[in-house]
Design an enzyme around this catalytic site. Structure first.
Site, PDB file in Angstrom:
ATOM      1  N   HIS A  99       0.885  -1.167   0.000  1.00 57.88           N
ATOM      2  CA  HIS A  99       0.000   0.000   0.000  1.00 57.88           C
ATOM      3  C   HIS A  99       0.928   1.223   0.000  1.00 57.88           C
ATOM      4  O   HIS A  99       2.041   1.145   0.538  1.00 57.88           O
ATOM      5  CB  HIS A  99      -0.815   0.124   1.283  1.00 57.88           C
ATOM      6  CG  HIS A  99      -1.685  -1.036   1.619  1.00 57.88           C
ATOM      7  ND1 HIS A  99      -1.209  -2.185   2.177  1.00 57.88           N
ATOM      8  CD2 HIS A  99      -3.032  -1.191   1.525  1.00 57.88           C
ATOM      9  CE1 HIS A  99      -2.217  -3.020   2.401  1.00 57.88           C
ATOM     10  NE2 HIS A  99      -3.341  -2.452   2.010  1.00 57.88           N
ATOM     11  N   ASP A 102       2.504   1.873   3.258  1.00 53.44           N
ATOM     12  CA  ASP A 102       3.479   0.899   3.792  1.00 53.44           C
ATOM     13  C   ASP A 102       4.912   1.318   3.509  1.00 53.44           C
ATOM     14  O   ASP A 102       5.826   0.918   4.224  1.00 53.44           O
ATOM     15  CB  ASP A 102       3.323  -0.489   3.127  1.00 53.44           C
ATOM     16  CG  ASP A 102       1.931  -1.056   3.237  1.00 53.44           C
ATOM     17  OD1 ASP A 102       1.200  -0.642   4.150  1.00 53.44           O
ATOM     18  OD2 ASP A 102       1.583  -1.908   2.398  1.00 53.44           O
ATOM     19  N   ASP A 337      -0.591 -12.534   2.328  1.00 49.07           N
ATOM     20  CA  ASP A 337      -1.200 -11.489   3.155  1.00 49.07           C
ATOM     21  C   ASP A 337      -1.358 -12.099   4.547  1.00 49.07           C
ATOM     22  O   ASP A 337      -2.454 -12.457   4.983  1.00 49.07           O
ATOM     23  CB  ASP A 337      -2.560 -11.077   2.558  1.00 49.07           C
ATOM     24  CG  ASP A 337      -3.111  -9.832   3.224  1.00 49.07           C
ATOM     25  OD1 ASP A 337      -2.521  -9.397   4.223  1.00 49.07           O
ATOM     26  OD2 ASP A 337      -4.126  -9.299   2.742  1.00 49.07           O
TER      27      ASP A 337
END
Ligand code: XLS
Ligand code: NI
Ligand code: NI
Length: 436
Positions: A99, A102, A337
């Site tokens: 993201h 991040d 994830d």
């Protein structure tokens, strides 16, 4: 046990190895079914869980420190990026996902945050080239900051909609610059808590407007990869608009977005929706929307997104069977994830967790292929539907009959029977193939 710094690279040692920092099943260069294991599996590192998350939960602060001794925010994020690529090297992971939030520190204003992000994307671009890595997909964190408390594209505030657009625009630019083949939309806070304060019709239309503009912007600027929607039924909001694959597909069809958008299916989100992982994968595939996978697993006794590293070999096998049935990955891959449990708080634990996930998927790949080669299960399914290959069934499938003929046909039947589905037998066949 060795410490992180002593470990140069994780190698394949085979199933009899007792070395914790070695693969028992994942042999990256081994060719099976025409491709190397590495090509079949396309493993990816999730930046947020791996490089940023410090074990914070609702009841306690960090159990890990991922600041790398830095205080200056930009320096810290550069150190994080250096660590990220070193870690991928050690694991032999080729892809990564992030993201915007991040990889770069938040600034005081939207402009400052976007500028920080751009600087860091350039830095990552250099690292990516030096380490020979690829971006699987990027996404915008349009849910963390308080301005997104009522959603991003579905916020009641048009200003928030615009900020969300600015962030997605710069993330699409980054994806193009980094040669990423995917761009993910996970709904974040796109959903609602109560209809007492929510205009659902406007919110859904706005979400479609947002995705349409994002698609148009990406295509205009040379993004040729896939856009993905990542379904999730709840958490953070009570009613997430992207509940499951079927809900997302219905939304995409209503707003003419199929074709450009595929699914990024996450195992833990599937189970939160009351589905199996393989159900979600099949729903995506049969609707020409099989895209990418967020590989993790939930805990069946807990009702939230625990994002654990996948170790359940039944599930990885069933997942890989779906991947094969869908023709394998094109632009997508297996993105972990997943995060280590809060008490697994050392750098070694990160390596061990990835080894666990990668080996479980390597096993799943090997066992899925055994099931395909064995052929008993596929043959059973094929035979079960044989009535559609002849007579009236053939006419139904070919669209050459109508209710009048079907009714005449049915009224002449004296015995209508259905063969056993033999589920329990098939489950033992499955076990027999897996365990010999
Ligand atoms: C959260 C999601 C998120 C997406 C990317 O539950 O899984 O991590 O994958 O925004
Ligand atoms: Ni996810
Ligand atoms: Ni998740």
């Amino acid at each position: 046990m060795k410490n992180y710094g002593e470990i140069t690279g994780i190698r394949y040692e085979g199933k009899d190895s007792r070395e914790p920092f070695a693969f028992k099943y994942y042999n990256p260069e081994e060719v099976i079914a025409g491709k190397t294991m590495k090509e079949h599996l396309k493993f990816s590192m999730s930046y947020w869980h791996t490089i940023d998350a410090e074990g914070v939960d609702m009841f306690g602060g960090p159990s890990m420190d991922k600041k790398f001794g830095k205080i200056d925010p930009m320096e810290m994020y550069r150190a994080k990026a250096d660590f990220a690529f070193e870690l991928m090297d050690k694991l032999g992971i080729e892809y990564y996902c992030f993201h915007d939030a991040d990889v770069a520190p938040e600034g005081r204003t939207v402009r400052e945050s976007l500028e920080n992000f751009e600087v860091m994307v350039d830095y990552i671009c250099g690292l990516q080239k030096r380490h020979n890595k690829k971006l699987l997909w990027a996404t915008a964190n349009n849910f963390g900051d308080k301005k997104f408390m009522a959603g991003a594209a579905t916020s009641c505030s048009a200003d928030v909609f615009a900020v969300a657009a600015a962030k997605v625009k710069s993330c699409i630019d980054a994806t193009i610059k980094l040669g990423g083949m995917g761009y993910v939309f996970w709904g974040g806070r796109e959903g609602y808590e109560t209809l007492l304060n929510t205009d659902v019709a406007l919110e859904l239309d706005n979400m479609a407007r947002f995705l349409t503009m994002a698609r148009d912007y990406g295509r205009k600027n040379g993004f040729t990869g896939d856009f993905y929607i990542e379904p999730k039924p709840k958490e953070p909001t009570k009613h997430q608009y992207d509940f499951d694959a079927a809900t997302c597909l219905n939304f995409l069809r209503k707003y003419n977005l199929t074709g450009d958008f595929k699914m990024n299916i996450e195992a833990n989100h599937a189970t939160l929706a009351g589905h199996t992982f393989q159900h979600e994968l099949r729903m995506a595939a049969v609707n020409d929307a099989f895209g990418s996978i967020d590989a993790n697993q939930g805990d069946m006794l807990l009702g939230w997104d625990t994002d654990q590293f996948p170790t359940n070999v039944y599930d990885t096998t069933l997942c890989m069977l779906e991947v094969f049935k869908a023709g394998g990955f094109t632009n997508g891959g297996l993105n972990f994830d997943a995060k280590t449990r809060r008490p697994s708080n050392t750098l070694e634990d990160i390596l061990l967790a990835y080894i666990a996930g990668m080996d479980s998927f390597a096993l799943g790949l090997r066992t899925a292929l055994k099931i395909i080669e064995d052929g008993r299960i596929d043959a059973f399914v094929d035979n079960r539907y044989r009535s559609y290959r002849e007579g009236i069934g053939k006419k139904i499938v070919e669209g050459t009959t109508a209710f009048e003929e079907l009714s005449d046909y049915a009224m002449n039947l004296t015995d209508v029977s259905v063969e056993s589905g033999r589920q329990e037998y098939l489950e033992t066949v499955f076990n027999n193939i897996l365990f010999g």
